[in-house]
Design a protein around this motif. Structure first.
Motif, PDB file in Angstrom:
ATOM      1  N   MET A   1       0.848  -1.198   0.000  1.00  0.00           N
ATOM      2  CA  MET A   1       0.000   0.000   0.000  1.00  0.00           C
ATOM      3  C   MET A   1       0.878   1.240   0.000  1.00  0.00           C
ATOM      4  O   MET A   1       1.848   1.339   0.736  1.00  0.00           O
ATOM      5  CB  MET A   1      -0.895   0.027   1.239  1.00  0.00           C
ATOM      6  CG  MET A   1      -2.032  -0.967   1.195  1.00  0.00           C
ATOM      7  SD  MET A   1      -3.449  -0.386   0.242  1.00  0.00           S
ATOM      8  CE  MET A   1      -3.919   1.083   1.132  1.00  0.00           C
ATOM      9  N   VAL A   2       0.536   2.190  -0.873  1.00  0.00           N
ATOM     10  CA  VAL A   2       1.203   3.483  -0.869  1.00  0.00           C
ATOM     11  C   VAL A   2       0.551   4.340   0.211  1.00  0.00           C
ATOM     12  O   VAL A   2      -0.662   4.528   0.221  1.00  0.00           O
ATOM     13  CB  VAL A   2       1.073   4.168  -2.253  1.00  0.00           C
ATOM     14  CG1 VAL A   2       1.711   5.543  -2.223  1.00  0.00           C
ATOM     15  CG2 VAL A   2       1.727   3.303  -3.330  1.00  0.00           C
ATOM     16  N   LYS A   3       1.359   4.841   1.132  1.00  0.00           N
ATOM     17  CA  LYS A   3       0.806   5.517   2.305  1.00  0.00           C
ATOM     18  C   LYS A   3       0.221   6.876   1.970  1.00  0.00           C
ATOM     19  O   LYS A   3      -0.722   7.328   2.590  1.00  0.00           O
ATOM     20  CB  LYS A   3       1.881   5.648   3.376  1.00  0.00           C
ATOM     21  CG  LYS A   3       2.341   4.289   3.926  1.00  0.00           C
ATOM     22  CD  LYS A   3       3.387   4.458   5.005  1.00  0.00           C
ATOM     23  CE  LYS A   3       3.825   3.095   5.543  1.00  0.00           C
ATOM     24  NZ  LYS A   3       4.863   3.220   6.592  1.00  0.00           N
ATOM     25  N   GLU A   4       0.804   7.605   1.027  1.00  0.00           N
ATOM     26  CA  GLU A   4       0.270   8.917   0.660  1.00  0.00           C
ATOM     27  C   GLU A   4       0.435   9.119  -0.830  1.00  0.00           C
ATOM     28  O   GLU A   4       1.140   8.374  -1.494  1.00  0.00           O
ATOM     29  CB  GLU A   4       0.997  10.017   1.440  1.00  0.00           C
ATOM     30  CG  GLU A   4       2.501   9.997   1.264  1.00  0.00           C
ATOM     31  CD  GLU A   4       3.187  11.002   2.170  1.00  0.00           C
ATOM     32  OE1 GLU A   4       3.981  11.788   1.647  1.00  0.00           O
ATOM     33  OE2 GLU A   4       2.904  10.994   3.377  1.00  0.00           O
ATOM     34  N   ARG A   5      -0.230  10.133  -1.372  1.00  0.00           N
ATOM     35  CA  ARG A   5      -0.219  10.351  -2.824  1.00  0.00           C
ATOM     36  C   ARG A   5       1.211  10.587  -3.312  1.00  0.00           C
ATOM     37  O   ARG A   5       1.926  11.461  -2.817  1.00  0.00           O
ATOM     38  CB  ARG A   5      -1.104  11.550  -3.164  1.00  0.00           C
ATOM     39  CG  ARG A   5      -1.225  11.809  -4.664  1.00  0.00           C
ATOM     40  CD  ARG A   5      -2.147  12.980  -4.915  1.00  0.00           C
ATOM     41  NE  ARG A   5      -2.263  13.290  -6.319  1.00  0.00           N
ATOM     42  CZ  ARG A   5      -3.086  12.686  -7.154  1.00  0.00           C
ATOM     43  NH1 ARG A   5      -3.880  11.727  -6.712  1.00  0.00           N
ATOM     44  NH2 ARG A   5      -3.143  13.028  -8.427  1.00  0.00           N
ATOM     45  N   ALA A   6       1.632   9.807  -4.292  1.00  0.00           N
ATOM     46  CA  ALA A   6       2.980   9.911  -4.835  1.00  0.00           C
ATOM     47  C   ALA A   6       2.913  10.463  -6.255  1.00  0.00           C
ATOM     48  O   ALA A   6       2.161   9.957  -7.090  1.00  0.00           O
ATOM     49  CB  ALA A   6       3.650   8.538  -4.825  1.00  0.00           C
ATOM     50  N   ARG A   7       3.700  11.506  -6.494  1.00  0.00           N
ATOM     51  CA  ARG A   7       3.763  12.118  -7.827  1.00  0.00           C
ATOM     52  C   ARG A   7       5.070  11.674  -8.497  1.00  0.00           C
ATOM     53  O   ARG A   7       6.146  12.024  -8.047  1.00  0.00           O
ATOM     54  CB  ARG A   7       3.721  13.642  -7.721  1.00  0.00           C
ATOM     55  CG  ARG A   7       2.436  14.181  -7.084  1.00  0.00           C
ATOM     56  CD  ARG A   7       2.607  15.637  -6.687  1.00  0.00           C
ATOM     57  NE  ARG A   7       3.669  15.789  -5.684  1.00  0.00           N
ATOM     58  CZ  ARG A   7       4.084  16.965  -5.217  1.00  0.00           C
ATOM     59  NH1 ARG A   7       3.537  18.082  -5.642  1.00  0.00           N
ATOM     60  NH2 ARG A   7       5.067  17.009  -4.319  1.00  0.00           N
ATOM     61  N   ILE A   8       4.930  10.901  -9.579  1.00  0.00           N
ATOM     62  CA  ILE A   8       6.091  10.376 -10.298  1.00  0.00           C
ATOM     63  C   ILE A   8       6.247  11.165 -11.593  1.00  0.00           C
ATOM     64  O   ILE A   8       5.316  11.239 -12.403  1.00  0.00           O
ATOM     65  CB  ILE A   8       5.929   8.885 -10.605  1.00  0.00           C
ATOM     66  CG1 ILE A   8       5.721   8.091  -9.311  1.00  0.00           C
ATOM     67  CG2 ILE A   8       7.137   8.349 -11.366  1.00  0.00           C
ATOM     68  CD1 ILE A   8       5.344   6.637  -9.548  1.00  0.00           C
ATOM     69  N   LEU A   9       7.416  11.750 -11.785  1.00  0.00           N
ATOM     70  CA  LEU A   9       7.706  12.510 -13.006  1.00  0.00           C
ATOM     71  C   LEU A   9       8.705  11.729 -13.844  1.00  0.00           C
ATOM     72  O   LEU A   9       9.801  11.398 -13.379  1.00  0.00           O
ATOM     73  CB  LEU A   9       8.273  13.890 -12.660  1.00  0.00           C
ATOM     74  CG  LEU A   9       8.765  14.724 -13.857  1.00  0.00           C
ATOM     75  CD1 LEU A   9       7.597  15.051 -14.797  1.00  0.00           C
ATOM     76  CD2 LEU A   9       9.463  15.995 -13.389  1.00  0.00           C
ATOM     77  N   GLU A  31      -3.266   1.335  -7.148  1.00  0.00           N
ATOM     78  CA  GLU A  31      -2.977   2.665  -6.590  1.00  0.00           C
ATOM     79  C   GLU A  31      -3.435   3.775  -7.529  1.00  0.00           C
ATOM     80  O   GLU A  31      -3.928   4.816  -7.076  1.00  0.00           O
ATOM     81  CB  GLU A  31      -1.476   2.795  -6.314  1.00  0.00           C
ATOM     82  CG  GLU A  31      -0.973   1.962  -5.133  1.00  0.00           C
ATOM     83  CD  GLU A  31      -0.636   0.542  -5.513  1.00  0.00           C
ATOM     84  OE1 GLU A  31      -0.062  -0.181  -4.682  1.00  0.00           O
ATOM     85  OE2 GLU A  31      -0.958   0.138  -6.650  1.00  0.00           O
ATOM     86  N   LEU A  32      -3.288   3.559  -8.828  1.00  0.00           N
ATOM     87  CA  LEU A  32      -3.744   4.561  -9.792  1.00  0.00           C
ATOM     88  C   LEU A  32      -5.260   4.707  -9.746  1.00  0.00           C
ATOM     89  O   LEU A  32      -5.800   5.820  -9.846  1.00  0.00           O
ATOM     90  CB  LEU A  32      -3.287   4.173 -11.206  1.00  0.00           C
ATOM     91  CG  LEU A  32      -1.799   4.388 -11.519  1.00  0.00           C
ATOM     92  CD1 LEU A  32      -1.417   3.662 -12.802  1.00  0.00           C
ATOM     93  CD2 LEU A  32      -1.485   5.876 -11.644  1.00  0.00           C
ATOM     94  N   LYS A  33      -5.958   3.588  -9.607  1.00  0.00           N
ATOM     95  CA  LYS A  33      -7.421   3.648  -9.532  1.00  0.00           C
ATOM     96  C   LYS A  33      -7.895   4.384  -8.282  1.00  0.00           C
ATOM     97  O   LYS A  33      -8.892   5.114  -8.312  1.00  0.00           O
ATOM     98  CB  LYS A  33      -7.997   2.226  -9.548  1.00  0.00           C
ATOM     99  CG  LYS A  33      -7.998   1.582 -10.923  1.00  0.00           C
ATOM    100  CD  LYS A  33      -8.713   0.237 -10.878  1.00  0.00           C
ATOM    101  CE  LYS A  33      -8.800  -0.372 -12.268  1.00  0.00           C
ATOM    102  NZ  LYS A  33      -9.500  -1.693 -12.250  1.00  0.00           N
ATOM    103  N   ARG A  34      -7.152   4.200  -7.178  1.00  0.00           N
ATOM    104  CA  ARG A  34      -7.529   4.868  -5.929  1.00  0.00           C
ATOM    105  C   ARG A  34      -7.015   6.303  -5.854  1.00  0.00           C
ATOM    106  O   ARG A  34      -7.306   7.003  -4.878  1.00  0.00           O
ATOM    107  CB  ARG A  34      -6.987   4.067  -4.735  1.00  0.00           C
ATOM    108  CG  ARG A  34      -7.604   2.692  -4.571  1.00  0.00           C
ATOM    109  CD  ARG A  34      -7.280   2.109  -3.194  1.00  0.00           C
ATOM    110  NE  ARG A  34      -5.841   1.908  -3.026  1.00  0.00           N
ATOM    111  CZ  ARG A  34      -5.223   0.748  -3.237  1.00  0.00           C
ATOM    112  NH1 ARG A  34      -5.918  -0.307  -3.660  1.00  0.00           N
ATOM    113  NH2 ARG A  34      -3.927   0.636  -3.038  1.00  0.00           N
ATOM    114  N   GLY A  35      -6.279   6.744  -6.849  1.00  0.00           N
ATOM    115  CA  GLY A  35      -5.766   8.104  -6.841  1.00  0.00           C
ATOM    116  C   GLY A  35      -4.589   8.317  -5.918  1.00  0.00           C
ATOM    117  O   GLY A  35      -4.272   9.455  -5.564  1.00  0.00           O
ATOM    118  N   GLU A  36      -3.913   7.231  -5.528  1.00  0.00           N
ATOM    119  CA  GLU A  36      -2.779   7.344  -4.620  1.00  0.00           C
ATOM    120  C   GLU A  36      -1.473   7.628  -5.357  1.00  0.00           C
ATOM    121  O   GLU A  36      -0.476   8.001  -4.742  1.00  0.00           O
ATOM    122  CB  GLU A  36      -2.634   6.055  -3.800  1.00  0.00           C
ATOM    123  CG  GLU A  36      -3.822   5.772  -2.893  1.00  0.00           C
ATOM    124  CD  GLU A  36      -3.733   4.402  -2.242  1.00  0.00           C
ATOM    125  OE1 GLU A  36      -2.809   3.645  -2.620  1.00  0.00           O
ATOM    126  OE2 GLU A  36      -4.568   4.092  -1.382  1.00  0.00           O
TER     127      GLU A  36
END
Length: 454
Positions: A1-9, A31-36
C-alpha cells in the motif's frame, strides 16, 4: 500500500520513459485507480520512436507511422505533457519546463513538482566543429530525418537525371556517410539498396553511376558484432562498390565538398552524420551527480547514486554491469534500455510499497544488423551468421521487440505486402514545405526550394 499520494515525473518518452511508464501502469494499477499515485510523462514528441526500424523506414520497407508509438494511446493512465524540461532542482523536487502553450502565452517556463524522478532524456548526436557540418549535413536519429533523407536521395537522382552539367550530376550522385556504427552502416546499406532498385526507372541513370562512401575514424566498423563480422561487412559493402574508408575523418564539408583526412575530396550534396551520440544537455542542468562522460552515476538498482527518489536508465545513465568485471558499465543501447525500464518500473513500485529493490543484471547476448534487403550480419550467443539468415534474424528480433501488438501486426503486414509487390520509389520532399504552393498562388514569396529538401 502506498501511504500517501505519490507524484512520479518521467522525463523522456523514449525507450526508458515509455517502457517505465508502461510498467508502472501495470504494477501500480490499484494505486492509480484509488488516486494514490500520479504519473506524469514529459516528452518533446507525442510518440516513442523505435529507432532500429529507421533504416527500413528510410528505404520504404516500413511506413513512417508504424515506426512510432503514440504515447497517449499506450500510456492511457498517465498524464502526457508535450514539452521540454530545461532544468531540474531535485533538492526542491521541481522541474522547469516549456511547452507549446507557454510559448504561445509568452509567460515563460513553468514548474512542475514531483516526489519521484525518472530521468531518461536519452542522447543527442555527437557533433564536432567541422566546417559546413551544421549547414549541409543531416543526422539519423529521428523518423523525420530518416524520411527526409529518403526524399533527399531520390531528389538527387532526379537532379542528376535532369542536368547536363557533369559536375552537378557527380555531386548529386555522391553520398557520404560518416560513422561506422549501427546507424551509419544500416542506413547506408538500406538506402544504397533502395537507390540501386530505383535507378532502373531512370532512362539515363545506372547503379554504377552512384558513389557511396562510408567514413570511419577507427580501424573497424560494427564493433558490436565482433571483428570477424566487421571485416565481413566491409568486404560485402565493397563488393557493392561502396567505398569504406577506415581510420579516416571528415575534415570539412563546406561549399558542398567533403574533405577527408586522407586528402580525398568529394563534391557532394549529401553528408549523413552518424558518428556517435552524447548525453542529453539536460543532465548538465540538474543537481544530480554525473560521471566524467556526463552520464548520471547510478547503482545496479537503477537509482541515482547517493540521491533518494531519483532514478535513471538508458543512454543517460551509467549503470554498473554486474555480469562483468568491476568498473564496467552497461552499453547505452536499446537491448539494455528496454530491460532496464522493466526493472526500473518494478523498483519504483517496490520503493513506494516499502519492499526491497531488485538488481539489474543482463548479460549481453549479441547483436544483429541489416545491410539491405536479404543481407545482414549477426553475432548472437557466440554464433556468427551472415547473409539471409542474419537478415531474417534481424527482422524477427526487432518485430518481437517493437512495442504493442498493433505495431507488430502492422509491420508484419507491410513486410508481407512488400514481398508481394514492388518497392515504392516516390519522393515527397514537398512535405517539408506544405504551404509553398499556396503561398505562391496567393502572391507570397516562395521559399528558396519550395518543392524539395536539398
Amino acid at each position: 500500500m502506498v501511504k500517501e499520494r505519490a507524484r512520479i515525473l518521467i522525463v523522456g518518452g523514449g525507450y526508458v520513459g515509455m517502457y517505465t511508464a508502461l510498467r508502472l501502469q501495470r504494477q501500480l494499477k490499484p494505486e492509480l485507480k484509488r488516486g494514490e499515485v500520479e504519473i506524469t510523462v514529459v516528452s518533446p514528441d507525442p510518440y516513442m520512436t523505435y529507432q532500429p526500424f529507421l533504416p527500413e523506414a528510410a528505404a520504404g520497407s516500413i511506413s513512417p507511422r508504424h515506426v512510432v508509438v503514440p504515447l497517449r494511446r499506450v500510456l492511457d493512465r498517465c498524464r502526457i505533457v508535450i514539452g521540454e524540461v530545461r532544468s531540474i532542482d531535485h533538492a526542491k523536487r521541481t522541474a522547469t519546463l516549456t511547452t507549446l502553450a507557454t510559448e504561445e502565452e509568452g509567460a515563460g517556463a513553468e514548474q512542475i513538482a514531483y516526489d519521484d524522478l525518472v530521468l531518461a532524456p536519452g542522447s543527442v548526436s555527437r557533433t564536432l566543429p567541422i566546417p559546413g557540418l551544421a549547414d549541409f549535413a543531416i543526422g539519423f536519429k529521428t523518423v523525420e530525418e530518416a524520411i527526409g533523407l529518403r526524399n533527399h536521395v531520390i531528389e538527387q537522382m532526379d537532379i542528376a537525371s535532369s542536368t547536363r552539367d557533369p559536375a552537378i550530376r557527380d555531386a548529386a550522385l555522391t553520398f557520404v556517410f560518416v560513422g561506422g556504427g549501427y546507424a551509419g552502416v544500416e542506413a547506408l546499406g538500406e538506402l544504397e539498396d533502395m537507390a540501386r532498385y530505383t535507378a532502373r526507372y531512370y532512362h539515363n541513370l545506372k547503379p554504377e553511376d552512384m558513389k557511396w562512401i562510408l567514413v570511419e575514424a577507427s580501424d573497424r566498423i560494427l564493433p558490436e558484432v565482433g571483428e570477424e563480422m566487421g571485416r565481413y561487412t566491409v568486404s560485402q559493402l565493397r563488393r557493392r562498390n561502396i567505398e569504406v574508408r577506415l581510420e579516416t575523418r571528415l575534415n570539412s564539408c563546406a561549399d558542398r565538398v567533403a574533405v577527408l583526412s586522407d586528402g580525398a575530396r568529394f563534391p557532394t550534396r549529401t553528408v549523413v552524420w552518424t558518428a556517435g551520440v552524447k548525453p542529453h544537455p539536460l543532465l548538465a542542468a540538474t543537481d544530480l551527480p554525473l560521471n566524467e562522460r556526463g552520464r548520471l552515476k547510478c547503482t545496479p538498482e537503477l537509482t541515482v547514486d547517493g540521491v533518494p527518489h531519483a532514478w535513471a536508465a538508458g543512454d543517460a545513465a551509467a549503470v554498473p554491469d554486474v555480469t562483468a568485471e568491476p568498473g564496467k558499465e552497461t552499453a547505452p543501447n536499446a537491448q539494455h534500455a528496454v530491460r532496464q525500464a522493466k526493472i526500473l518500473g518494478d523498483n519504483i513500485a517496490h520503493s513506494l510499497r516499502g519492499e526491497p529493490l531488485e538488481t539489474y543484471s543482463h548479460k549481453y547476448v549479441g547483436s544483429v544488423a541489416s545491410l539491405g534487403l536479404h543481407k545482414g550480419v549477426a553475432h548472437v550467443y557466440g554464433r556468427k551468421l551472415r547473409g539471409y539468415p542474419a537478415w531474417f534474424m534481424h527482422r524477427v528480433y526487432h518485430l518481437s521487440r517493437v512495442p504493442t501488438f498493433n505495431r507488430k501486426a502492422r509491420v508484419l503486414a507491410e513486410w508481407t505486402l512488400a514481398g508481394l509487390f514492388k518497392r515504392e520509389i516516390v519522393s515527397l520532399g514537398s512535405l517539408e514545405h506544405p504551404r509553398a504552393e499556396f503561398e505562391l498562388a496567393a502572391g507570397g514569396k516562395p521559399p528558396n526550394d519550395p518543392k524539395g529538401s536539398s
